[in-house]
Design an enzyme around this catalytic site. Structure first.
Site, PDB file in Angstrom:
ATOM      1  N   ARG A  71       0.856  -1.186   0.000  1.00 32.34           N
ATOM      2  CA  ARG A  71       0.000   0.000   0.000  1.00 32.34           C
ATOM      3  C   ARG A  71       0.892   1.237   0.000  1.00 32.34           C
ATOM      4  O   ARG A  71       1.971   1.226   0.568  1.00 32.34           O
ATOM      5  CB  ARG A  71      -0.890   0.006   1.246  1.00 32.34           C
ATOM      6  CG  ARG A  71      -2.033  -0.987   1.201  1.00 32.34           C
ATOM      7  CD  ARG A  71      -2.975  -0.791   2.377  1.00 32.34           C
ATOM      8  NE  ARG A  71      -2.366  -1.183   3.635  1.00 32.34           N
ATOM      9  CZ  ARG A  71      -1.899  -0.348   4.541  1.00 32.34           C
ATOM     10  NH1 ARG A  71      -1.977   0.957   4.358  1.00 32.34           N
ATOM     11  NH2 ARG A  71      -1.360  -0.799   5.649  1.00 32.34           N
ATOM     12  N   TYR A 199      -1.018  -3.653  -7.155  1.00 39.32           N
ATOM     13  CA  TYR A 199      -0.863  -4.380  -5.893  1.00 39.32           C
ATOM     14  C   TYR A 199      -2.206  -4.452  -5.146  1.00 39.32           C
ATOM     15  O   TYR A 199      -2.915  -3.431  -5.035  1.00 39.32           O
ATOM     16  CB  TYR A 199       0.205  -3.702  -4.999  1.00 39.32           C
ATOM     17  CG  TYR A 199       0.134  -4.235  -3.595  1.00 39.32           C
ATOM     18  CD1 TYR A 199       0.618  -5.510  -3.304  1.00 39.32           C
ATOM     19  CD2 TYR A 199      -0.500  -3.526  -2.588  1.00 39.32           C
ATOM     20  CE1 TYR A 199       0.478  -6.041  -2.034  1.00 39.32           C
ATOM     21  CE2 TYR A 199      -0.634  -4.051  -1.312  1.00 39.32           C
ATOM     22  CZ  TYR A 199      -0.147  -5.313  -1.039  1.00 39.32           C
ATOM     23  OH  TYR A 199      -0.306  -5.846   0.202  1.00 39.32           O
ATOM     24  N   LYS A 208      -9.621  -2.087   1.781  1.00 44.02           N
ATOM     25  CA  LYS A 208      -9.287  -0.912   2.599  1.00 44.02           C
ATOM     26  C   LYS A 208     -10.047   0.326   2.119  1.00 44.02           C
ATOM     27  O   LYS A 208     -10.507   1.132   2.917  1.00 44.02           O
ATOM     28  CB  LYS A 208      -7.788  -0.645   2.548  1.00 44.02           C
ATOM     29  CG  LYS A 208      -6.917  -1.813   3.000  1.00 44.02           C
ATOM     30  CD  LYS A 208      -7.199  -2.194   4.425  1.00 44.02           C
ATOM     31  CE  LYS A 208      -6.178  -3.207   4.925  1.00 44.02           C
ATOM     32  NZ  LYS A 208      -6.438  -3.626   6.301  1.00 44.02           N
ATOM     33  N   HIS A 228     -10.948  -1.542  11.665  1.00 42.70           N
ATOM     34  CA  HIS A 228      -9.841  -2.423  11.244  1.00 42.70           C
ATOM     35  C   HIS A 228      -9.681  -3.504  12.314  1.00 42.70           C
ATOM     36  O   HIS A 228      -8.724  -3.500  13.086  1.00 42.70           O
ATOM     37  CB  HIS A 228      -8.579  -1.560  11.115  1.00 42.70           C
ATOM     38  CG  HIS A 228      -7.428  -2.239  10.435  1.00 42.70           C
ATOM     39  ND1 HIS A 228      -6.143  -1.804  10.572  1.00 42.70           N
ATOM     40  CD2 HIS A 228      -7.367  -3.313   9.608  1.00 42.70           C
ATOM     41  CE1 HIS A 228      -5.327  -2.570   9.855  1.00 42.70           C
ATOM     42  NE2 HIS A 228      -6.049  -3.497   9.273  1.00 42.70           N
ATOM     43  N   SER A 250      -1.345  -2.888  11.266  1.00 44.77           N
ATOM     44  CA  SER A 250      -0.944  -3.884  10.277  1.00 44.77           C
ATOM     45  C   SER A 250       0.312  -4.615  10.760  1.00 44.77           C
ATOM     46  O   SER A 250       1.183  -4.003  11.384  1.00 44.77           O
ATOM     47  CB  SER A 250      -0.642  -3.190   8.940  1.00 44.77           C
ATOM     48  OG  SER A 250      -1.762  -2.455   8.526  1.00 44.77           O
ATOM     49  N   CYS A 252       0.705  -6.919  13.079  1.00 47.80           N
ATOM     50  CA  CYS A 252       0.824  -7.228  14.518  1.00 47.80           C
ATOM     51  C   CYS A 252       0.092  -8.521  14.858  1.00 47.80           C
ATOM     52  O   CYS A 252      -0.189  -8.793  16.025  1.00 47.80           O
ATOM     53  CB  CYS A 252       0.286  -6.086  15.366  1.00 47.80           C
ATOM     54  SG  CYS A 252       1.414  -4.681  15.501  1.00 47.80           S
ATOM     55  N   ASP A 279      -9.728  -9.043   9.443  1.00 44.62           N
ATOM     56  CA  ASP A 279      -9.187  -7.713   9.126  1.00 44.62           C
ATOM     57  C   ASP A 279     -10.175  -6.563   9.310  1.00 44.62           C
ATOM     58  O   ASP A 279      -9.769  -5.487   9.705  1.00 44.62           O
ATOM     59  CB  ASP A 279      -8.673  -7.720   7.675  1.00 44.62           C
ATOM     60  CG  ASP A 279      -7.757  -6.548   7.363  1.00 44.62           C
ATOM     61  OD1 ASP A 279      -6.921  -6.204   8.209  1.00 44.62           O
ATOM     62  OD2 ASP A 279      -7.876  -5.965   6.269  1.00 44.62           O
ATOM     63  N   ARG A 372       1.670 -12.236  -0.359  1.00 48.05           N
ATOM     64  CA  ARG A 372       0.329 -12.483   0.179  1.00 48.05           C
ATOM     65  C   ARG A 372      -0.295 -13.773  -0.334  1.00 48.05           C
ATOM     66  O   ARG A 372       0.054 -14.255  -1.405  1.00 48.05           O
ATOM     67  CB  ARG A 372      -0.594 -11.326  -0.245  1.00 48.05           C
ATOM     68  CG  ARG A 372      -0.161  -9.960   0.251  1.00 48.05           C
ATOM     69  CD  ARG A 372      -0.619  -9.737   1.654  1.00 48.05           C
ATOM     70  NE  ARG A 372      -0.155  -8.486   2.232  1.00 48.05           N
ATOM     71  CZ  ARG A 372      -0.824  -7.825   3.173  1.00 48.05           C
ATOM     72  NH1 ARG A 372      -1.975  -8.283   3.621  1.00 48.05           N
ATOM     73  NH2 ARG A 372      -0.319  -6.730   3.697  1.00 48.05           N
TER      74      ARG A 372
HETATM   75  C1  OXD Z   1      -3.040  -4.137   6.144  1.00 42.86           C
HETATM   76  C2  OXD Z   1      -3.639  -5.295   5.454  1.00 42.86           C
HETATM   77  O1  OXD Z   1      -2.076  -3.567   5.628  1.00 42.86           O
HETATM   78  O2  OXD Z   1      -4.574  -5.881   6.026  1.00 42.86           O
HETATM   79  O3  OXD Z   1      -3.527  -3.786   7.221  1.00 42.86           O
HETATM   80  O4  OXD Z   1      -3.223  -5.631   4.331  1.00 42.86           O
HETATM   81 MN    MN Z   2      -5.324  -4.833   7.693  1.00 43.86          MN
END
Ligand code: OXD
Ligand code: MN
Length: 587
Positions: A71, A199, A208, A228, A250, A252, A279, A372
């Site tokens: 991102r 991406y 998002k 989130h 993100s 964690c 998520d 991913r």
């Molecule tokens: C993030 C994701 O970056 O879920 O939080 O991809």
């Molecule tokens: Mn996320």
């Protein structure tokens, strides 16, 4: 044939086709036959690589451009008429100026390509919680990924009827030019525009862009919340299930917590954990006065490196069929995939994420650190039976958390909803050696929404406070920190499945089964109340994990004041009072 009579959709698609000038237009219906045709086409151009059909049925590998693997927060914009409505933590540009700039970039950007129009739903189609989107894209990768991540179907047209209540998402890879890459949200127009990226996080617009940035804006107007957050259910031995949602920045471990396998002392008694989402959570007040959550997504877009049979067997199992892997290693011997941390046997005959011949002994990683897997939620062995329930699940506890070496204890409970909002607003994580820049620097990430809030963060805090005023039986709010270290920097809490011990305490608090110790920051567990049997953690270490160092918290207060100051007088009084109370408690 155009599968809808909705004039808002038809006019918009027409307008975008005139601008982007594709060679042809394909209306996506979500059928397997159509998807299969597109996959075949993508295989013929190398956009998708088919993997071993026996070991990984219906799985594909995709590589994004070398300069396009994550991102791009510095190129992500919230364009509202007034700058203040986007707030100091979002990039902003005047909407007219931005539309003009983007129109130039989209002009002719689909020449020689096909334009795909795809209808999708966030949430179960037809349910009162669902919201609809139409994404226009020139990427087959986007179409086949959205088919996993959302409910992509022509049924969305029936659900929409003549309504204009859908999110318009326009994506074009254009030239993949990083200098002209923009991920732009116009919340006042229900519109998202993404250009020059391929991406996932920048182009799967349901995730998002819609389900957090646009949805958070809508939630404020319609009295709900887009967060989130993962959602999980803990099943007790008597069959009763209680639900928790949790927000972490993100990287964690949200996916790991969402799918955790409890330690033996729990499974032996019959405890289970069920995943509703990993998520994003949409939260609404139910008729019973509780907060109810749905996961608006239909799949997982998880980080591959570090995912293995020990850290997250449920996530790994989810990737075993019908999945798309992005930027991982291709094992040429058996046409399967690999990434760092999968196992200790990197393939010797392999291609790395860049598409080059790769030798694991050369010292370079094979998979991009942000590589991913895109996998259907239905594949997850612990997916909740309520996953498709349009009403969602009632939430007993909300957890915030981050990565802190010393300051934050393993777990604490806020004093009430407003104090919980304060705890969320001061959320942060310390940077690790995994990213460039100084280690141990505190980055504030309120409610893990810093990159995802579609409006002014201070107004967002006020929205949380307002919601709390309307929830008769609000969830209790907690904070956790799995990442506390000793003086040598070693983690002293084992994490992963062992986190169940903390969830157990949290739910016991929600059910009024345990007392706790009051501290200036909130309620801390009595050290006897976290079950340690079989964890390898001693009582002394637990006491260290629960210790609140007042000096560090005084530094924290100074840092919070500085953080709040950028929002000027918009910071809700309630939060300033909580901050004052914390400061007084530390004297
Ligand atoms: C993030 C994701 O970056 O879920 O939080 O991809
Ligand atoms: Mn996320």
């Amino acid at each position: 044939m155009i599968p809808t009579k909705n004039k808002h959709i038809i006019e918009w698609v027409d307008k975008i086709a005139k601008l982007t000038k594709p060679d042809n237009i394909i209306w996506i219906d979500g059928s397997e036959a159509q998807l299969e045709e597109l996959r075949k086409e993508a295989m013929s151009t190398g956009e998708l690589i088919k993997l071993n059909e026996e070991k990984l049925p219906n799985c594909y590998l995709h590589r994004s451009a070398l300069n396009d693997v994550a991102r791009v927060e510095d190129r992500t914009f919230i364009c509202t008429k007034n700058k203040e409505d986007a707030g100091p933590t979002n990039n902003w540009m005047d909407p007219n100026e931005m539309y003009e700039k983007l129109h130039k970039l989209y002009d002719g950007s689909m020449k020689g390509r096909t334009m795909y129009v795809l209808p999708y739903s966030m949430g179960v189609i037809g349910s009162p919680f669902a919201k609809y989107g139409i994404e226009i894209t020139d990427s087959i990768y986007v179409v086949v990924s959205m088919a996993i991540m959302t409910r992509m179907s022509k049924d969305v047209y029936d659900a929409l009827g003549d309504s204009d209540d859908f999110v318009k998402g326009l994506h074009s890879k254009a030239q993949l030019d990083a200098d002209n890459r923009y991920i732009v949200h116009f919340p006042e127009d229900n519109t998202i525009m993404s250009v020059n990226s391929g991406y996932g996080g920048n182009v799967l617009l349901g995730k998002k862009c819609f389900a957090l940035r646009i949805a958070s804006y809508l939630g404020r107007q319609e009295n709900w919340m887009a967060e989130h957050m993962l959602i999980l259910g803990v099943e007790f031995p008597d069959g009763n299930i209680q639900y928790i949602s949790a927000a972490f920045p993100s990287a964690c471990g949200k996916t790991n917590l969402a799918m955790l396998i409890p330690p033996k002392i729990y499974t032996e008694k019959g405890y289970k954990v069920w995943c509703v989402g990993d998520d994003i959570a949409w939260l609404r007040i139910g008729e019973d006065g509780r907060l109810w959550a749905i996961n608006p997504e239909n799949g997982f877009f998880g980080v591959a490196p570090g995912t293995n049979a020990k850290s997250n067997p449920n996530a790994l199992a989810s990737t075993k069929s019908d999945s798309i892997f992005t930027n991982v290693v291709l094992n040429l011997d058996d046409n399967t995939v690999w990434w760092e941390g999968l196992d200790k046997n990197p393939p010797k005959n392999a291609i790395n994420w860049k598409g080059e011949k790769w030798n694991p002994d050369d010292g370079e990683v094979g998979a991009n650190p942000n590589s991913r897997f895109t996998s259907p939620a239905k594949n997850c062995p612990c997916i909740s039976k309520e996953f498709d329930n349009p009403a969602g699940v009632p939430i007993s506890a909300i957890i915030f958390g981050g990565r802190r070496a010393k300051t934050t204890p393993l777990v604490y409970q806020s004093k009430d909803w407003n104090h919980g909002v304060f705890v969320g607003s001061i959320m942060c994580s310390e940077t690790t050696a995994a990213a460039t820049g100084a280690v141990g620097v505190v980055r504030r990430d309120p409610m893990a929404m810093l990159p995802f809030c579609g409006y002014n963060m201070a107004d967002y805090w006020q929205h949380w406070i307002n919601m709390g005023n309307n929830i008769k039986n609000p969830p209790k709010i907690f904070n956790v920190n799995w990442f506390r270290t000793d003086d040598e920097g070693n983690f002293i809490w084992p994490g992963f499945g062992e986190n169940m011990r903390v969830l157990d305490w949290i739910l016991a608090r929600c059910n009024d089964e345990l007392d706790a110790v009051e501290s200036p920051i909130g309620y801390i567990p009595k050290s006897d109340d976290i079950k340690l049997e079989g964890s390898g953690v001693t009582k002394d270490v637990l006491e260290e994990l629960l210790y609140v160092d007042k000096d560090l918290w005084r530094e924290e207060v100074a840092n919070i004041k500085e953080f709040y100051s950028q929002f000027g007088d918009k910071v809700p009084d309630v939060l300033l009072e909580e901050l004052k109370e914390l400061e007084n408690g530390l004297k």
